[in-house]
Enzyme design. Structure first.
Site, PDB file in Angstrom:
ATOM      1  N   SER A 176       0.839  -1.213   0.000  1.00  0.00           N
ATOM      2  CA  SER A 176       0.000   0.000   0.000  1.00  0.00           C
ATOM      3  C   SER A 176       0.863   1.249   0.000  1.00  0.00           C
ATOM      4  O   SER A 176       0.441   2.321  -0.437  1.00  0.00           O
ATOM      5  CB  SER A 176      -0.880   0.054   1.253  1.00  0.00           C
ATOM      6  OG  SER A 176      -1.967  -0.769   1.109  1.00  0.00           O
ATOM      7  N   PRO A 231      -1.439  -2.086   7.989  1.00  0.00           N
ATOM      8  CA  PRO A 231      -0.284  -2.278   8.881  1.00  0.00           C
ATOM      9  C   PRO A 231       0.719  -1.119   8.907  1.00  0.00           C
ATOM     10  O   PRO A 231       1.680  -1.184   9.665  1.00  0.00           O
ATOM     11  CB  PRO A 231       0.381  -3.536   8.321  1.00  0.00           C
ATOM     12  CG  PRO A 231       0.053  -3.526   6.868  1.00  0.00           C
ATOM     13  CD  PRO A 231      -1.307  -2.892   6.743  1.00  0.00           C
ATOM     14  N   GLY A 232       0.519  -0.077   8.074  1.00  0.00           N
ATOM     15  CA  GLY A 232       1.380   1.092   8.266  1.00  0.00           C
ATOM     16  C   GLY A 232       2.147   1.587   7.058  1.00  0.00           C
ATOM     17  O   GLY A 232       3.053   2.397   7.212  1.00  0.00           O
ATOM     18  N   GLY A 233       1.789   1.135   5.847  1.00  0.00           N
ATOM     19  CA  GLY A 233       2.514   1.584   4.644  1.00  0.00           C
ATOM     20  C   GLY A 233       2.445   3.102   4.461  1.00  0.00           C
ATOM     21  O   GLY A 233       3.448   3.756   4.191  1.00  0.00           O
ATOM     22  N   ASP A 273      -6.539   2.929  13.510  1.00  0.00           N
ATOM     23  CA  ASP A 273      -6.980   1.616  13.010  1.00  0.00           C
ATOM     24  C   ASP A 273      -7.043   0.661  14.187  1.00  0.00           C
ATOM     25  O   ASP A 273      -6.167   0.699  15.061  1.00  0.00           O
ATOM     26  CB  ASP A 273      -5.975   1.083  11.957  1.00  0.00           C
ATOM     27  CG  ASP A 273      -6.586   0.028  11.031  1.00  0.00           C
ATOM     28  OD1 ASP A 273      -7.174  -0.950  11.534  1.00  0.00           O
ATOM     29  OD2 ASP A 273      -6.470   0.197   9.812  1.00  0.00           O
ATOM     30  N   ASP A 283      -7.483   5.322   3.923  1.00  0.00           N
ATOM     31  CA  ASP A 283      -7.437   4.130   3.071  1.00  0.00           C
ATOM     32  C   ASP A 283      -8.296   3.039   3.715  1.00  0.00           C
ATOM     33  O   ASP A 283      -7.972   1.874   3.652  1.00  0.00           O
ATOM     34  CB  ASP A 283      -5.961   3.685   2.942  1.00  0.00           C
ATOM     35  CG  ASP A 283      -5.734   2.612   1.886  1.00  0.00           C
ATOM     36  OD1 ASP A 283      -6.559   2.489   0.966  1.00  0.00           O
ATOM     37  OD2 ASP A 283      -4.732   1.889   1.984  1.00  0.00           O
ATOM     38  N   LYS A 334     -12.919   2.874  -2.269  1.00  0.00           N
ATOM     39  CA  LYS A 334     -13.062   1.486  -2.755  1.00  0.00           C
ATOM     40  C   LYS A 334     -14.286   1.448  -3.678  1.00  0.00           C
ATOM     41  O   LYS A 334     -15.357   1.945  -3.305  1.00  0.00           O
ATOM     42  CB  LYS A 334     -13.268   0.510  -1.580  1.00  0.00           C
ATOM     43  CG  LYS A 334     -12.282   0.716  -0.424  1.00  0.00           C
ATOM     44  CD  LYS A 334     -10.834   0.459  -0.789  1.00  0.00           C
ATOM     45  CE  LYS A 334      -9.905   0.964   0.306  1.00  0.00           C
ATOM     46  NZ  LYS A 334      -8.495   0.933  -0.061  1.00  0.00           N
TER      47      LYS A 334
HETATM   48  C1  LIG Z   1      -6.208  -1.356   2.804  1.00  0.00           C
HETATM   49  S1  LIG Z   1      -5.979  -1.438   4.518  1.00  0.00           S
HETATM   50  C2  LIG Z   1      -5.034  -0.018   4.831  1.00  0.00           C
HETATM   51  C3  LIG Z   1      -3.600  -0.146   4.485  1.00  0.00           C
HETATM   52  C4  LIG Z   1      -2.803   1.041   4.969  1.00  0.00           C
HETATM   53  N1  LIG Z   1      -3.119   2.253   4.233  1.00  0.00           N
HETATM   54  C5  LIG Z   1      -1.316   0.770   4.852  1.00  0.00           C
HETATM   55  O1  LIG Z   1      -0.666   1.468   4.082  1.00  0.00           O
HETATM   56  O2  LIG Z   1      -0.799  -0.094   5.518  1.00  0.00           O
HETATM   57  C6  LIG Z   1      -7.550  -0.997   5.111  1.00  0.00           C
HETATM   58  C7  LIG Z   1      -7.626  -0.782   6.585  1.00  0.00           C
HETATM   59  O3  LIG Z   1      -8.855  -0.144   6.894  1.00  0.00           O
HETATM   60  C8  LIG Z   1      -9.140  -0.482   8.221  1.00  0.00           C
HETATM   61  N2  LIG Z   1     -10.508  -0.108   8.541  1.00  0.00           N
HETATM   62  C9  LIG Z   1     -11.670  -0.573   8.008  1.00  0.00           C
HETATM   63  N3  LIG Z   1     -12.726   0.023   8.610  1.00  0.00           N
HETATM   64  C10 LIG Z   1     -12.209   0.899   9.501  1.00  0.00           C
HETATM   65  C11 LIG Z   1     -12.796   1.810  10.412  1.00  0.00           C
HETATM   66  N4  LIG Z   1     -14.115   1.948  10.491  1.00  0.00           N
HETATM   67  N5  LIG Z   1     -11.975   2.539  11.200  1.00  0.00           N
HETATM   68  C12 LIG Z   1     -10.634   2.418  11.105  1.00  0.00           C
HETATM   69  N6  LIG Z   1     -10.021   1.557  10.258  1.00  0.00           N
HETATM   70  C13 LIG Z   1     -10.802   0.808   9.462  1.00  0.00           C
HETATM   71  C14 LIG Z   1      -8.838  -1.967   8.283  1.00  0.00           C
HETATM   72  O4  LIG Z   1      -8.615  -2.388   9.612  1.00  0.00           O
HETATM   73  C15 LIG Z   1      -7.591  -2.065   7.409  1.00  0.00           C
HETATM   74  O5  LIG Z   1      -6.434  -2.111   8.218  1.00  0.00           O
END
Ligand SMILES: C[S@@+](CC[C@H](N)C(=O)[O-])C[C@H]1O[C@@H](n2cnc3c(N)ncnc32)[C@H](O)[C@@H]1O
Length: 359
Positions: free
Chosen positions: A192, A220-222, A238, A279, A308
């Protein structure tokens, strides 16, 4: 300009057609060729309109070709078809540096067509070196191209190889075929990271040391990593785990907040948000509502927000978002399907200034 050909990423031709029909009218689209499902074309006066208006608005076009010329498949093996050599003759008449972009359209995950397109490019260059050495001396590799460099694009589709000559500054994306590949950083926890790096590159600005960032859906933190390595102060929101250090050697800092991101508001003492990053894996309407609230409260300067997409027909979801963003005074924005995006698009924006403190 009499003709313009827009290239979507593999499997996004319908989304591009839907988008193009909304912007310029379905009746103006050149009928679809079943062999080229990821290509959208406009001819005549509408081509000029698309050219003028599309550069900053098109979401699903990865690249475009002005006045493309088709070299049918039977003729498109090396050495280059005389049709392509016409392009060299045009280039030889000028003085600018030039480069070659080769890519293939519409074959997801198939390396073969891109390889064939690359071979056509190699054959073109070899012919140029042999027959027009003065022109060959002006060739520069794609990475060294400047805004005035002429780009000889070769795009392979099922109908054959299309070629087109354009200035680098006029391309939709400076990378061949819009494949805007960013280098991975081995310290980043996931791919990501590439999405946010591409967003910075497309925006033409990246975060500076000491800037304050709210990163919603951060695990996870990208994305948080991309900000913290530039020295930013990041609130990473998150419920999932973060797989990066809290402190980066650059001075950047990441504070993980295990709370819901949808209604999130920064804690007391957080005086401004220079960047809102989002994200989260949530429905587009939820992301829209959230962004509206953040912009409405005037508490952010720049944003990178990933939306999305639904399985079918993304345009009805994106149109209201675009209409809303257009109505916000002082906002400059782009919506694009980035090369590193999956079934998603990225909203990138900048408000004139941080307008007020968030309550
Ligand atoms: C595609 S991943 C994000 C990757 C992140 N941008 C990275 O670079 O590592 C989507 C994230 O959205 C989080 N998520 C989904 N619904 C959420 C909410 N209501 N509040 C906070 N986080 C949420 C999920 O836990 C997941 O970790």
């Amino acid at each position: 300009m009499k003709d313009i050909m827009l290239m979507a990423r593999a499997e996004y031709g319908d989304a591009l057609r839907e988008e193009a029909a909304r912007r310029w009218g379905a009746e103006l689209l050149t009928p679809v060729d079943p062999d080229e499902p990821d290509v959208v074309r406009f001819s005549g006066s509408s081509a000029l309109r698309v050219w003028r208006e599309g550069r900053d608005s098109l979401i699903f076009a990865a690249q475009w070709l002005a006045d493309p010329v088709l070299v049918p498949p039977a003729k498109s093996g090396a050495p280059p078809d005389p049709g392509m050599l016409e392009g060299l003759a045009v280039l030889a008449g000028g003085t600018a540096s030039w480069t070659v972009h080769t890519f293939a359209s519409g074959r997801k995950g198939e390396p073969g067509p891109s390889k064939t397109a690359g071979m056509l490019g190699d054959a073109l260059l070899a012919t140029c070196a042999e027959r027009v050495p003065d022109l060959y001396a002006r060739y520069v590799p794609p990475r060294q191209a400047g805004a005035d460099t002429k780009v000889f694009q070769i795009c392979l589709t099922s109908r054959g190889a299309w070629w087109s000559l354009m200035q680098a500054r006029d391309l939709l994306d400076r990378f061949p075929g819009g494949e805007h590949r960013m280098p991975f950083d081995s310290g980043a926890p996931c791919r990501s990271y590439l999405k946010i790096e591409e967003a910075f590159d497309v925006m033409g600005c990246s975060p500076g040391r000491g800037e304050k960032v709210v990163d919603l859906g951060a695990s996870p933190g990208g994305w948080s990593y991309a900000f913290s390595k530039r020295g930013c102060d990041v609130l990473a929101v998150d419920r999932g785990p973060m797989k990066i250090e809290d402190r980066h050697s650059s001075g950047g800092r990441v504070r993980h907040m295990r709370v819901d991101g949808i209604g999130f508001r920064p804690p007391p003492g957080w005086d401004r948000t220079d960047w809102l990053a989002c994200d989260m894996l949530v429905a587009p309407g939820v992301t829209f509502g959230l962004l509206r609230r953040w912009i409405g409260e005037g508490a952010l300067h720049r944003f990178v927000v990933n939306v999305k997409l639904p399985q079918e027909q993304p345009d009805p979801v994106l149109e209201p978002l675009e209409t809303y963003l257009r109505s916000v005074p002082g906002l400059r924005f782009r919506i694009r399907q980035l090369y590193h995006d999956r079934r998603e698009v990225t909203l990138m924006g900048e408000l004139g200034r941080v307008r007020k403190k968030q309550k």
